[in-house]
Design an enzyme around this catalytic site. Structure first.
Site, PDB file in Angstrom:
ATOM      1  CD  GLU A 197      -3.008  -1.148   1.901  1.00  0.00           C
ATOM      2  OE1 GLU A 197      -2.926  -0.782   2.885  1.00  0.00           O
ATOM      3  OE2 GLU A 197      -4.239  -1.882   1.571  1.00  0.00           O
ATOM      4  CG  ASP A 198       4.214   3.964   2.555  1.00  0.00           C
ATOM      5  OD1 ASP A 198       4.873   4.208   1.337  1.00  0.00           O
ATOM      6  OD2 ASP A 198       4.286   4.185   3.354  1.00  0.00           O
TER       7      ASP A 198
END
Ligand code: MN
Length: 576
Positions: free
Chosen positions: A76-77
Site C-alpha cells: 500500500e505504501d
C-alpha cells in the site's frame, strides 16, 4: 483456507517441500496484511492472493513467483512495504512485487488506437514475464469472481479490459488455456445477449456431440493399437465460446461451415508417433482436402505445435483430430509458463541465472530463442518477431492521467511534450519524471510518468535541438525559432539591410573597374550599379549591395574614399 490445507494443495501440485517454510512465511505475512479486509463476495480478502498463488503453483513456476503472488496486493505504501518485503523475502521477490504494483497503475482508457500500445507497455513495464503471468492469474481470479461486483458498469468495464488487454496478452505468450478462460468469462459481461444465444445454440444444435465423441474414443484407441501405437491420452475439447462466436461472425453465422467445433485430441509419446497416428487416421477415415495442417514442421507464430486433420469420421460426421506429444500439449496450454517450468526442472534453483535482474523479459526471450534455434528455425523466427514487435526501439510512458504515449528510445520530456500537443511543447518550461523535477534532456524510460510544466510566454530553446529524438519536436522547434527570429529583428536587432552607396569622383578611365574590385575583395555582390556622367566632370556612381555585417559598410567606405580621384562617398540606408 488454512495453511494446512494450502500446504496439501502445494504437495498435490508437486511443489518441493523444502520451500514450504519460505512460502508459509509469505502466507502469514499476506494474511496479516489483509486482516479484516473483505471482498465483494463477502469472503476474506486473503482468499484472493491464495487463489492466485495456487494458480501459479499449478503452472509449476518457481517458489519466488508463488511467494510474490501471495504478496501481490500487500503493497500500500511503496516505500515502507517494499522495504519490509525486500528484507523478509529477498531482492527477487521484492522486484516481482514492485513490478506488480507498477502495472496496477496502468489505466485502461478503451481508446482503440491505444490498446496495442497498452499491451506493449504492459510487457515493457512488467520487465519480467513472471510479473505478467501473475497479473494474468490475478485477472483470471477476479474474472471468476466478477459476479459479486455490485456495479454493472464496473463489471462491464473490467470484462472489456480483460477482453482487449489481458486475453490477447495471454495469447501472445502462448497461454491458450488462460486466454480462452479469460475470453469466455468476459464474453458473458461484454456481450450478454450474444453469449446467451450462443450457449442455447450450442446445446440445441449439437446435443449429442459429447456422446458421439465418447463413442469414438475406443474406436480410435483400437485402430492405433492395431498399428502398434500406444496413445497416452485421447480426449476432446470444445472450441471456447468466444472464439466460436467470432468464427461464426466470420462465416455468416453458418454453423455448417465451422468444422473444428470440437476436436479429438490424441497425445502420443514422440514426433514419429504423431506422424504415424496421422497415417492411421487417414487410412481409416477419408480426410477433407486442404484441412491437413502440419504445425510440427511449421509451428504457428505463437509457437503452437500439433498435427491437425479433418476427416469424414464414423457415420460420415466431419471431425477434427489434433495429434501432439505431451510436451507440445503442455506448451499449447500454458505457453511461456510451461517453458519456464521446463527450464526450472533441470536447473538448480539458486543458480546464478536466477538472481535479481537476470530474469528480465528480454533476457528470457533470448534464452527461449536460443533453445528454439537449436531445434527449429521457425520457432526462432517467431521469437524474433515477438521481440521486435514488443520492443522495437520504442518506449511507453504515461501522462499523469494515465494515457500511454509511444516514443522512440532515448526520447526526452521535450519529445513527450510535443507528442502530447504542440502547444504544450511550445510552452514547456520544465518536467517532472515520476514526481521529481528532471532535466528536459533526460532520457525517458518505459513506464515513466511524465508531467510537463508550462509557462505562458515560454519559447522553445535552440538547445533542445541537440537532444530531441522525434521529428515532430525537431520540426516544431525549428519552425518556432524561425518565427521568433523574425520578430527579434522587428524588435530592433539589426538584420543585414540593403545599402546604397553614392560615389562622387573625378572622371578617369578605369574608375568603375576599381570600384567594382573593392566589392569583389569583400566577396559582395553588387545588386545594382548606375553611373551618371552626363556632361559633367564629376560623375555619380550609385551602388546597391547587402553587407554581411555592419562593420563592412565602414570598411568599404574607407577603401572607396582612397581610390584615385574619388571626392565623396555617402551611404544611404534603405529598408526593404
Ligand atoms: Mn489482486
Amino acid at each position: 483456507m488454512e495453511w494446512e490445507e494450502y500446504q496439501k494443495k502445494l504437495t498435490e501440485y508437486g511443489i518441493d517441500k523444502k520451500d514450504f517454510d519460505d512460502i508459509e512465511k509469505a502466507f502469514i505475512f499476506a494474511s496479516d496484511a489483509h486482516e479484516g479486509q473483505v471482498r465483494f463476495s463477502g469472503d476474506a480478502y486473503i482468499t484472493h492472493p491464495i487463489n492466485v498463488s495456487l494458480k501459479i503453483a499449478l503452472l509449476k513456476l518457481d517458489t519466488r513467483t508463488i511467494i510474490a503472488a501471495l504478496l501481490h496486493d500487500t503493497v500500500e505504501d511503496e516505500k515502507t512495504t517494499l522495504r519490509i518485503i525486500r528484507k523478509k523475502f529477498g531482492e527477487e521477490v521484492a522486484f516481482l512485487v514492485n513490478g506488480l504494483t507498477k502495472v496496477k497503475k496502468i489505466k485502461y482508457r478503451g481508446v482503440e488506437r491505444q490498446i496495442e500500445s497498452m499491451r506493449k507497455m504492459f510487457l515493457a513495464w512488467a520487465e519480467d514475464v513472471r510479473v505478467v503471468i501473475i497479473k494474468l492469474m490475478d485477472r483470471l481470479h477476479n474474472m471468476e469472481t466478477l459476479d459479486s461486483h455490485p456495479k454493472q458498469e464496473k463489471r462491464e468495464r473490467i470484462a472489456l479490459e480483460t477482453l482487449e488487454i489481458y486475453a490477447p496478452l495471454a495469447d501472445r505468450l502462448g497461454m491458450w488455456s488462460v486466454k480462452s478462460q479469460l475470453e469466455d468469462l468476459s464474453f458473458k459481461y461484454v456481450y450478454p445477449e450474444e453469449y446467451k444465444w450462443l450457449i442455447d445454440e450450442v446445446h440445441t444444435k449439437i446435443p449429442d456431440r459429447e456422446k458421439y465423441l465418447e463413442l469414438l474414443r475406443p474406436i480410435v484407441a483400437r485402430e492405433l493399437d492395431k498399428e502398434g501405437i500406444s496413445s497416452i491420452e485421447i480426449s476432446w475439447r470444445a472450441k471456447n465460446y468466444y472464439s466460436l462466436w467470432k468464427k461464426l461472425l466470420k462465416k455468416d453465422m453458418d454453423w455448417s461451415r465451422i468444422l473444428d467445433l470440437t476436436a479429438v485430441r490424441i497425445i502420443v509419446k514422440d514426433v514419429e508417433a504423431c506422424y504415424a497416428t496421422l497415417g492411421v487416421i487417414h487410412k481409416v477415415w477419408r480426410p477433407l482436402p486442404g484441412r491437413i495442417k502440419d504445425y510440427i514442421a511449421l509451428p504457428k507464430p505463437n509457437g503452437y505445435q500439433s498435427l491437425h486433420t479433418t476427416v469424414f469420421c464414423e457415420d460420415g460426421r466431419v471431425t477434427e483430430f489434433q495429434i501432439r506429444t505431451p510436451h507440445m500439449n503442455r506448451d499449447a496450454e500454458f505457453g511461456i509458463a510451461a517453458h519456464w517450468a521446463w527450464e526450472m526442472a533441470g536447473k538448480p534453483k539458486d543458480g546464478a541465472r536466477f538472481q535479481h535482474g537476470k530474469f528480465a523479459w528480454v533476457k528470457q526471450l533470448q534464452e527461449w530463442q536460443k533453445e528454439f534455434k537449436k531445434t527449429k528455425q521457425s520457432g526462432a523466427e517467431f521469437l524474433e518477431t515477438l521481440k521486435i514487435d514488443f520492443f522495437k526501439n520504442r518506449i511507453f510512458v504515461l501522462t499523469p492521467k494515465g494515457d500511454v504515449i509511444d516514443l522512440p528510445e532515448g526520447a526526452t520530456p521535450v519529445d513527450f511534450a510535443y507528442t502530447v500537443h504542440s502547444e504544450i511543447g511550445e510552452c514547456t518550461s520544465g518536467a517532472k519524471i515520476n514526481g521529481k523535477m528532471s532535466a528536459l534532456s533526460h532520457s525517458l524510460k518505459s513506464g515513466d510518468v511524465v508531467e510537463i510544466l508550462t509557462q505562458k510566454n515560454k519559447k522553445p530553446s535552440e538547445e533542445w535541438l541537440k537532444f530531441v529524438k522525434t521529428s515532430i519536436a525537431r520540426s516544431r522547434i525549428k519552425g518556432s525559432l524561425r518565427k521568433s527570429s523574425h520578430s527579434l529583428y522587428s524588435l530592433g536587432v539589426k538584420k543585414p539591410q540593403k545599402v546604397d552607396i553614392i560615389i562622387t569622383a573625378g572622371n578617369r578611365v578605369g574608375l568603375l573597374k576599381d570600384v567594382i574590385s573593392v566589392f569583389e575583395s569583400f566577396r559582395l555582390n553588387i545588386e545594382k550599379i548606375t553611373s551618371d556622367s552626363s556632361g559633367i566632370d564629376y560623375p555619380i556612381i550609385n551602388i546597391s549591395f547587402t553587407p554581411k555585417n555592419d562593420g563592412q559598410v565602414e570598411k568599404i567606405k574607407t577603401r572607396l574614399k582612397n581610390l584615385v580621384r574619388v571626392e565623396e562617398v555617402t551611404i544611404k540606408e534603405k529598408s526593404r
